[in-house]
Every structure is written in C-alpha cells, then in structure tokens.
Design a protein around this motif. Structure first.
Motif, mmCIF file in Angstrom:
data_model
loop_
_atom_site.group_PDB
_atom_site.id
_atom_site.type_symbol
_atom_site.label_atom_id
_atom_site.label_comp_id
_atom_site.label_asym_id
_atom_site.label_seq_id
_atom_site.Cartn_x
_atom_site.Cartn_y
_atom_site.Cartn_z
ATOM 1 N N SER A 10 5.667 -25.140 -4.139
ATOM 2 C CA SER A 10 4.374 -24.754 -4.028
ATOM 3 C C SER A 10 4.074 -22.914 -4.636
ATOM 4 O O SER A 10 5.174 -22.123 -4.743
ATOM 5 N N SER A 11 3.343 -22.268 -4.844
ATOM 6 C CA SER A 11 3.047 -20.797 -5.464
ATOM 7 C C SER A 11 2.660 -19.870 -4.416
ATOM 8 O O SER A 11 2.893 -20.012 -3.240
ATOM 9 N N SER A 12 3.617 -19.090 -4.885
ATOM 10 C CA SER A 12 4.146 -18.182 -3.826
ATOM 11 C C SER A 12 3.393 -17.206 -3.496
ATOM 12 O O SER A 12 2.199 -16.938 -4.666
ATOM 13 N N SER A 13 2.845 -17.066 -2.215
ATOM 14 C CA SER A 13 1.903 -16.807 -2.098
ATOM 15 C C SER A 13 1.410 -14.958 -2.199
ATOM 16 O O SER A 13 2.621 -14.356 -1.859
ATOM 17 N N GLY A 14 0.589 -14.818 -2.652
ATOM 18 C CA GLY A 14 0.029 -13.698 -2.810
ATOM 19 C C GLY A 14 0.892 -12.651 -4.209
ATOM 20 O O GLY A 14 0.720 -11.851 -4.521
ATOM 21 N N THR A 15 2.037 -13.727 -4.508
ATOM 22 C CA THR A 15 2.317 -13.686 -5.912
ATOM 23 C C THR A 15 2.223 -14.341 -7.488
ATOM 24 O O THR A 15 1.828 -15.348 -7.073
ATOM 25 N N GLY A 16 1.739 -13.745 -8.201
ATOM 26 C CA GLY A 16 1.179 -13.905 -9.777
ATOM 27 C C GLY A 16 2.233 -14.073 -10.611
ATOM 28 O O GLY A 16 3.390 -13.231 -9.919
ATOM 29 N N ASP A 17 2.216 -14.955 -11.318
ATOM 30 C CA ASP A 17 3.332 -15.103 -13.231
ATOM 31 C C ASP A 17 3.415 -14.256 -14.080
ATOM 32 O O ASP A 17 4.074 -13.827 -14.248
ATOM 33 N N ILE A 18 2.160 -12.784 -13.723
ATOM 34 C CA ILE A 18 2.299 -12.050 -14.120
ATOM 35 C C ILE A 18 2.107 -10.895 -13.779
ATOM 36 O O ILE A 18 1.577 -10.754 -12.674
ATOM 37 N N SER A 19 3.358 -10.047 -13.826
ATOM 38 C CA SER A 19 3.558 -8.513 -13.113
ATOM 39 C C SER A 19 2.563 -7.331 -14.329
ATOM 40 O O SER A 19 2.807 -7.376 -15.110
ATOM 41 N N ILE A 20 1.523 -6.668 -13.199
ATOM 42 C CA ILE A 20 1.103 -6.043 -14.337
ATOM 43 C C ILE A 20 0.729 -4.434 -12.819
ATOM 44 O O ILE A 20 1.607 -4.566 -12.160
ATOM 45 N N THR A 21 1.379 -3.534 -14.560
ATOM 46 C CA THR A 21 1.514 -1.892 -13.980
ATOM 47 C C THR A 21 0.275 -1.263 -14.560
ATOM 48 O O THR A 21 0.281 -0.998 -15.567
ATOM 49 N N GLY A 22 0.358 -1.060 -13.237
ATOM 50 C CA GLY A 22 -1.617 0.008 -14.028
ATOM 51 C C GLY A 22 -1.425 1.379 -14.236
ATOM 52 O O GLY A 22 -0.143 1.859 -13.378
ATOM 53 N N VAL A 23 -1.159 2.482 -15.395
ATOM 54 C CA VAL A 23 -0.580 3.328 -15.245
ATOM 55 C C VAL A 23 -1.531 4.665 -16.073
ATOM 56 O O VAL A 23 -3.231 3.747 -16.415
ATOM 57 N N THR A 24 -2.108 5.670 -16.182
ATOM 58 C CA THR A 24 -2.501 6.303 -17.005
ATOM 59 C C THR A 24 -2.613 6.788 -18.016
ATOM 60 O O THR A 24 -3.541 6.209 -18.669
ATOM 61 N N ASN A 25 -0.806 6.514 -18.689
ATOM 62 C CA ASN A 25 -0.806 6.785 -19.561
ATOM 63 C C ASN A 25 0.804 6.038 -20.177
ATOM 64 O O ASN A 25 1.692 6.514 -19.402
ATOM 65 N N THR A 26 0.774 4.670 -20.734
ATOM 66 C CA THR A 26 2.060 4.534 -20.727
ATOM 67 C C THR A 26 3.111 5.493 -21.725
ATOM 68 O O THR A 26 4.124 5.455 -21.223
ATOM 69 N N ASN A 27 2.601 6.261 -22.980
ATOM 70 C CA ASN A 27 3.915 7.107 -22.666
ATOM 71 C C ASN A 27 4.431 8.128 -21.665
ATOM 72 O O ASN A 27 5.386 8.834 -22.397
ATOM 73 N N SER A 28 3.904 8.096 -20.529
ATOM 74 C CA SER A 28 4.518 9.152 -19.695
ATOM 75 C C SER A 28 5.335 8.186 -19.014
ATOM 76 O O SER A 28 5.810 8.498 -17.942
ATOM 77 N N VAL A 29 5.410 6.942 -18.703
ATOM 78 C CA VAL A 29 6.665 5.583 -18.452
ATOM 79 C C VAL A 29 7.747 5.660 -18.413
ATOM 80 O O VAL A 29 7.491 6.376 -19.955
ATOM 81 N N SER A 30 8.849 5.919 -18.387
ATOM 82 C CA SER A 30 10.143 6.045 -18.060
ATOM 83 C C SER A 30 10.721 5.733 -19.160
ATOM 84 O O SER A 30 11.319 6.104 -19.773
ATOM 85 N N THR A 31 10.630 4.792 -18.653
ATOM 86 C CA THR A 31 10.944 3.341 -20.044
ATOM 87 C C THR A 31 10.433 3.787 -21.288
ATOM 88 O O THR A 31 11.624 3.669 -22.760
ATOM 89 N N PHE A 32 9.157 4.516 -21.694
ATOM 90 C CA PHE A 32 8.355 4.795 -22.831
ATOM 91 C C PHE A 32 8.988 5.801 -23.404
ATOM 92 O O PHE A 32 9.057 5.967 -24.669
ATOM 93 N N GLU A 33 9.416 6.640 -22.483
ATOM 94 C CA GLU A 33 9.603 8.046 -22.722
ATOM 95 C C GLU A 33 11.431 8.192 -23.135
ATOM 96 O O GLU A 33 11.404 8.653 -24.576
ATOM 97 N N SER A 34 11.789 7.708 -22.797
ATOM 98 C CA SER A 34 13.460 7.358 -23.365
ATOM 99 C C SER A 34 13.741 6.417 -24.286
ATOM 100 O O SER A 34 14.840 6.331 -24.701
ATOM 101 N N SER A 35 12.655 5.675 -24.874
ATOM 102 C CA SER A 35 12.418 5.259 -26.251
ATOM 103 C C SER A 35 12.957 3.334 -25.855
ATOM 104 O O SER A 35 13.369 2.218 -26.730
ATOM 105 N N SER A 36 13.566 2.845 -24.772
ATOM 106 C CA SER A 36 14.176 1.497 -24.185
ATOM 107 C C SER A 36 13.239 0.691 -24.288
ATOM 108 O O SER A 36 13.474 -0.125 -24.993
#
Length: 470
Positions: free
Chosen positions: A139-165
């Motif tokens: 059965s589907s996990s309660s309240g959990t979807g298969d797409i993980s959404i990360t809402g941000v102001t700017n992706t350039n400020s996200v640590s993984t993008f800052e470190s170029s990973s």
C-alpha cells in the motif's frame, strides 16, 4: 683612502673569494625569501578564503526546546503520548536577520513530497515503477510521495550546487523570480526515463489535504552527484526523483498554514570572522524558545587551519635559515679576518680606527648582500612555489582525511561536505614584490650585522706592533 673604497678594491681584487661569498649569501637569502613568500602567500590565501568558502548561519526550529516541552507533557499526561511539535520558521523573522550587516544573502528551504502523475519515477529495490513508491504490504506510504520536493529561494545557494557536486546541465536553476510559480528543476536520469526536456510539463499530486494535482513547467535539468547514495527501505526514493521548486510552491503542497514559512533559512555570511557576531545579533530578533540559530564556518576554519600550519612552517624556515646563515657567515668572516691580519695591522699602525676597519668589513658584506638579494629575487619564486605546493599538498591531505573521517562518523555511508573541496582548491599565489625584496634586505642586513659583530671581537683585541712582528 676611505673604508668604502677599500672595501670595493678588496672585493674586486680577490674575485674568487668574492664569488664564494656571493654564492653562500645567495643560498641563505634564497631560502629566507622562500619562507617570507610562503608566509605572505598563506596570509593572502586565508584572506581569500573569506570570500571563496564563506560561512553560514541557519535559522530553524528549536528542537532542543521542543523535546524539553514534549518530555514535560509526557510527565503530566498519562492517557496519551505527546508528539514532538516544532514551529516552521516565519519568513518575516528571516528577513529581519537578512538585513544585518555581513549577511550577503539568504536561502529558504522547504521539504515535502508528492506523487508523480502521468510519468514514471526511477524505481529502486523495494519500490515499484510508475505510480509511486510502495510501503510495507504493497500500500502507498501514508503522506509520503514518490517525488521528493525541495523548495528553495535559489538553487545556487544549495550546498550541493555550491560545491558543484550537483550541476545544472540544461536550462536554469530556481531563482527568486520563481516565487509564486510552478516552475521545477528535475534530475537528468528522471528526464531521460520519461523523455522530458526543458519547456515540457509534468503533473504532481499532493499526498495530503485535498490531494490537488499541480501542473509543473520544467525550467532546468540538473545532474546529481555521482556519489549520492540511493536510500533503501519502505517509503524511500531514488535521488533522481528529487526535484527543486520555489519554496512558495513547496509550501502550497504542504498546506495553507505553511504560507510565508520555511523549514529552515540559511544566511550566507560575507566575512566568516563575523559569523559569531551575526549569530548574537540574530538571536535578539527571534523567539529563541521556538527557533534556534546555528553556525557553520567549518570550510573557512579548515582552510584557515591549513594556512596557519603552512605559515608556521614558513616562519620556522625563515628563523632557522637566518640563525644558520648568521653562524655560517660569522665563521666565514672570522676565517677571512685571520687571512687579513697583516692588512689589519698595517691599517692600525697607520692610525686607522678599529670601528672603521669593522665598517670596511660590513661594507664589503653589504655589497655582497646587494648582489645576493638580486640573485635570490630571480630564484625565490621558483623555490617558493615548489616548497609551497609541497606544504599545501601535505596540509590538504591531512585536512581532507580529517574531514572525511568526521563525515563518515556523522552520516551513514559517509556524506560529502564542502570542507574537503574548499581545502583542495586552496593554492598559494607566490609572487616576488618590491616589498618582499625590501623585507629580505632587512633580514640580510640583520644577519650581516650579527655576523660582523661576532667576528669583530678579534679585531678589537689586535695590537698593530704584535701583528707586524708576527
């Protein structure tokens, strides 16, 4: 004849000895200069680290206070089990902190999930293809979807993008202009799986509330880090199923009560040395019983520590070479004086003062020093670069090993952090300037003065009559 002229004639008359003195002095000055250059370059690298790696202050829910409140409720309530309740961060509070000095920018982050509708997600072991992740029993996990959404102001400020990973490969990332829109950035493997490209649309269905379906416009495609590990277990999802949107859309999916809030807000600090003062000032603007401010200047501290070690080693080079050089030159001058006892006796018998004889030797050594400083200036950059690269390489290896060990202890499987990359990218910019040569000349004069003083004791005790008779 004045002692300057005598000094010049003595040097030109005995060319072999003069060349030997120049070579020995040049070698001493070369290593002193290398030490000075590495020390100055380490100072510059530390200053540049403030701009390149920076530091952050994060505003988030005060979990410690929330746990304390939960435990207090547990002791008073016997009928039901209290739940941990945390408060989302108010953006109004975040904007107050963003106005503080030394805060260059901020990035609000909101995490949630939704179900893919009309397209397939990346399936992993323990999950199904297509219609979303399945929990225990199918059965589907309660309240959990298969797409993980990360809402941000700017992706350039996200640590993984800052470190170029993580890198944007097509289109663009999320920016502040995407607030209030349904724009989305998806991972490249997900795009390949469903033949999606920039400009296409996908549909996401909320897993809570009225379970509304949203039409999203793809504005960018990113490539996740190759070292990002796939999570395992019920309700887990592949990293390629992670998408980035504006924080406003993520709040919409979570529900109306989350409007103008965020899970956390990260502030970029322009000067890492001021991170503590920003944190202190920020605490005065928030309710510390609900929210907490945490700092992260580990990348800067790693670089600073490495450069301090390099600088310390460079200082040791300068002083060791200076001390050794003084001893070596003193011995050479003493031997030189022994050879010139007759000359000294003649000068003394003619009425020349002892201090002028000492001054003559000093003038000779200063002339040698001028030539040696010029020669050292040509070779200093090469020697400094070689020594500097070796020192930085050793410090980088040590810092990276320490960082990796800490990361592996703190995260399952060992997570990636920005510290190692910050240390790896640190280089010493070795350049010989006029001020470096002036500083080298100052060290050289000090070495010459001490050498002559150590060797002049014999001159002051000489008696001209005894010297001439011997």
């Amino acid at each position: 004849m004045n002692f300057f002229k005598r000094a010049w004639l003595n040097l030109t008359a005995k060319k072999g000895r003069s060349i030997l003195l120049v070579l020995v002095t040049s070698a001493i000055m070369l290593f002193v200069l290398a030490g000075l250059l590495i020390r100055n370059a380490a100072d510059t690298a530390t200053s540049n680290a403030k701009k390149s790696v920076g530091a952050t202050v994060t505003l988030s829910a005060n979990r410690e206070a929330a746990f304390k409140k939960m435990r207090s409720a547990t002791s008073t309530s016997k009928s039901s089990r209290p739940k941990l309740t945390t408060s989302p961060v108010k953006l109004s509070d975040a904007k107050k902190i963003a106005k503080l000095s030394n805060v260059s920018s901020y990035n609000a982050t909101v995490s949630t999930s939704a179900n893919a509708k009309g397209f397939d997600t990346i399936s992993t072991s323990g999950s199904s293809t297509g219609g979303g992740m399945k929990g225990m029993g199918g059965s589907s996990s309660s309240g959990t979807g298969d797409i993980s959404i990360t809402g941000v102001t700017n992706t350039n400020s996200v640590s993984t993008f800052e470190s170029s990973s993580s890198k944007i490969t097509k289109g663009r990332g999320i920016t502040a202009s995407d607030e209030g829109t349904n724009n989305v950035v998806i991972e490249s493997e997900l795009a390949k799986e469903d033949s999606l490209s920039v400009g296409d649309t996908i549909k996401l269905k909320a897993t809570t509330g009225d379970k509304k379906t949203y039409t999203m416009k793809i504005v960018g495609i990113y490539k996740a880090s190759s070292s990002a590990s796939t999570q395992q277990g019920p309700g887990s999802t592949d990293v390629s199923n992670s998408v980035y949107t504006s924080y406003t859309f993520a709040n919409t999916v979570k529900g109306s009560k989350y409007k103008n809030t965020a899970d956390s807000v990260t502030f970029a600090i322009s000067d890492p040395a001021k991170v503590s003062s920003v944190k202190t000032s920020g605490k005065q603007l928030i309710n510390t019983s609900k929210y907490s401010l945490s700092t992260d200047d580990s990348s800067y501290q790693t670089v600073k520590s490495s450069m301090n070690n390099v600088k310390s080693f460079a200082d040791k080079i300068v002083w060791l070479v200076a001390i050794a050089g003084t001893i070596i030159l003193a011995l050479i001058v003493i031997l030189m004086i022994r050879e010139r006892r007759y000359e000294i006796g003649v000068l003394l018998s003619l009425g020349e003062s002892r201090w002028k004889i000492v001054a003559q030797f000093f003038a000779e050594m200063v002339m040698v020093l001028i030539v040696s400083v010029v020669l050292a200036g040509f070779g200093g950059k090469f020697v400094g670069n070689k020594l500097g690269d070796q020192l930085v390489s050793q410090q980088t290896t040590t810092a990276t090993t320490t960082t990796s060990s800490t990361s592996q202890q703190g995260q399952p499987g060992g997570g990636q952090t920005g510290n190692a990359s910050a240390t790896t990218d640190t280089n010493l910019d070795i350049n010989v300037t006029v001020m470096d040569l002036v500083e080298l000349g100052g060290f050289g004069l000090a070495i010459m003065f001490l050498s002559i003083m150590l060797a002049s004791g014999g001159i002051l005790r000489l008696q001209p009559k005894k010297v001439l008779i011997d």
